[in-house]
Design a protein around this motif. Structure first.
Motif, short mmCIF file in Angstrom:
data_model
loop_
_atom_site.label_atom_id
_atom_site.label_comp_id
_atom_site.label_asym_id
_atom_site.label_seq_id
_atom_site.Cartn_x
_atom_site.Cartn_y
_atom_site.Cartn_z
N ASP A 284 0.86 -1.18 0.00
CA ASP A 284 0.00 0.00 0.00
C ASP A 284 0.90 1.23 0.00
N THR A 285 0.85 1.99 -1.08
CA THR A 285 1.74 3.14 -1.23
C THR A 285 0.99 4.46 -1.04
N GLU A 286 0.16 4.51 -0.02
CA GLU A 286 -0.52 5.76 0.30
C GLU A 286 0.49 6.89 0.54
N ALA A 287 1.68 6.54 1.04
CA ALA A 287 2.70 7.55 1.32
C ALA A 287 3.18 8.27 0.07
N TYR A 288 2.96 7.69 -1.12
CA TYR A 288 3.27 8.37 -2.38
C TYR A 288 1.98 8.98 -2.91
N ASP A 289 1.94 10.30 -3.02
CA ASP A 289 0.70 10.95 -3.44
C ASP A 289 0.52 10.98 -4.95
N GLY A 290 1.48 10.43 -5.70
CA GLY A 290 1.38 10.42 -7.15
C GLY A 290 1.86 11.68 -7.82
N LEU A 291 2.24 12.67 -7.02
CA LEU A 291 2.71 13.94 -7.55
C LEU A 291 4.15 14.22 -7.15
N GLY A 292 4.83 13.20 -6.64
CA GLY A 292 6.23 13.34 -6.28
C GLY A 292 6.48 13.68 -4.83
N ASN A 293 5.43 13.65 -4.01
CA ASN A 293 5.58 13.99 -2.59
C ASN A 293 5.43 12.76 -1.71
N ASN A 294 6.12 12.77 -0.56
CA ASN A 294 6.00 11.72 0.44
C ASN A 294 5.14 12.22 1.60
N ILE A 295 4.22 11.37 2.05
CA ILE A 295 3.36 11.70 3.19
C ILE A 295 3.80 10.83 4.35
N ALA A 296 4.49 11.42 5.32
CA ALA A 296 5.15 10.64 6.36
C ALA A 296 4.18 9.84 7.23
N ARG A 297 2.98 10.35 7.43
CA ARG A 297 2.05 9.66 8.34
C ARG A 297 1.08 8.74 7.59
N ALA A 298 1.32 8.53 6.31
CA ALA A 298 0.45 7.67 5.51
C ALA A 298 1.00 6.24 5.45
N ALA A 299 0.19 5.34 4.92
CA ALA A 299 0.58 3.93 4.85
C ALA A 299 1.75 3.74 3.89
N ALA A 300 2.76 3.04 4.37
CA ALA A 300 3.90 2.60 3.56
C ALA A 300 4.11 1.13 3.95
#
Length: 405
Positions: A284-300
């Motif tokens: 689950d790559t929720e941590a990748y928003d698809g626009l080149g950003n990382n979301i630290a508190r999202a699922a990785a």
């Protein structure tokens, strides 16, 4: 953990020292502080290693100590003389991003690029398909040895629009087509030989278009095709709407039946089966928003489910997934492409390279690659090919891919 001598390109991370940090830290999804030390191993007694780090990054992109040992089990993966080297590079566009499909007969790996503007004037984004041919023998230990390897962009007989993940199928390559605009997402087979004839196997769920098929695996027991379908096409403006939840599907090409087999993911991405086909791993790559950003508190996160056999009243055998649970969480970036070796170890491309977990979900090691790895594949026994956007790396080690015979 016993103390053993390490090959020169391997660095050990002491679990006890790693459990309690005594220096200031503020990590999100970025690399840990020791990450740069792998590039500056020859300057450990120097107070400022930035010059060494920059030199390594700008030259061959290969760390001096690219193999990070968290557990001695990783030594079984690495073998006595692990190596990492650049075998191809292209600075003008991200040519090596996804797929990674090894065709043993021709010794070629097929792969897809990331999106880039093929026509800057009209801002038309494209994804290219390429292949690289591996030499039969390579005894050199040089960090940068692209001269032995040949890579080229290919043109399928019919377009595969915004191709992404892929796998071996029917002696060829089965691509995930994300689609764009009115062109639907699909599973498309391509012959591995010119003129690269293609055939669409599936492009809808009972009339509802897929979001953007991302990665795919084949279950050997019945030949069914399992694939993930996140909403990256909508996030990246390839398509205006999505008509389905972000889910995982099973397609049986013999009968044409299509089933949804797993949900509850934010963005399901990589998928792979264990060597005995009793487990299915999904990232689950929720941590990748698809626009080149990382979301630290999202699922990785990597989830694992049991593969369960079911027989219908008519005697038809099929398989479904049960007992979803967390297998692992990546500390850097998110686990994208995923593969398993014959020992059951699980590999995934992450923000700082490839992470390796044992079958229990314990991180045993990493293969460091600057700016990370989206996908990769096992080739010859003891060979792994890593896709790094502008570079392709080759790993020589002791591991063998579970589904590569």
């Amino acid at each position: 953990m016993t103390s053993v001598s390490l090959p020169p390109k391997v660095q050990r991370i002491d679990p006890q020292a790693n459990a309690v940090l005594t220096t200031p830290y503020d990590r999100g999804a970025d690399e840990p502080t020791w990450y740069q030390s792998s590039f500056a191993a020859s300057a450990q007694n120097t107070s400022d290693t930035s010059d060494v780090v920059n030199l390594a990054l700008n030259d061959s992109q290969v760390p001096l100590q690219p193999f990070v040992l968290y557990h001695d089990d990783f030594l079984k993966v690495l073998g006595p003389n692990p190596r990492l080297k650049v075998i191809a590079k292209e600075e003008t566009y991200p040519f090596a991003h996804e797929a990674g499909v090894w065709i043993p007969e021709t010794r070629e790996v097929f792969f897809t690029s990331n999106q880039f503007y093929g026509d800057a004037k009209h801002h038309h984004r494209v994804i290219r398909i390429s292949k690289i041919k591996l030499p039969l023998y390579s005894d050199t230990t040089a960090d940068d040895d692209e001269g032995l390897y040949e890579w080229e962009t290919i043109t399928p007989q019919s377009p595969i629009l915004t191709g992404n993940g892929a796998t071996n199928w029917d002696d060829g390559v089965l691509f995930c087509q994300q689609g764009s605009g009115s062109v639907p997402g699909a599973l498309i087979y391509m012959s591995p030989k010119p003129p690269y004839a293609t055939k669409t196997l599936l492009n809808n769920f009972y009339g509802r278009p897929f979001n953007a098929p991302n990665d795919v695996a084949v279950l050997p027991m019945d030949g069914s095709i399992w694939f993930t379908d996140p909403d990256y096409a909508q996030l990246q403006s390839l398509r205006r709407f999505h008509r389905l939840p972000n889910q995982v599907y099973c397609f049986q090409p013999i009968t044409g039946s299509i089933r949804m087999v797993a949900d509850g993911f934010v963005r399901p991405n990589g998928i792979a089966f264990s060597p005995d086909c009793k487990r299915c791993y999904i990232t689950d790559t929720e941590a990748y928003d698809g626009l080149g950003n990382n979301i630290a508190r999202a699922a990785a996160t990597i989830y694992v489910q049991d593969v369960v056999e079911q027989t219908s009243p008519s005697g038809e055998v099929s398989f479904y997934l049960a007992n979803k649970r967390v297998f692992a969480f990546a500390d850097c970036g998110a686990p994208d492409g995923i593969k398993v070796d014959l020992a059951g170890n699980v590999y995934s491309g992450c923000g700082d390279g490839v992470h390796v977990w044992n079958p229990s979900g314990t991180l045993i090691g990493k293969i460091l690659v600057p700016r990370g790895v989206a996908n990769f594949c096992f080739a010859d026994p003891g060979t792994i090919i890593l896709l790094n956007e502008t570079r392709i790396f080759e790993v020589k080690c002791a591991a063998r891919g579970a589904l590569v015979q």
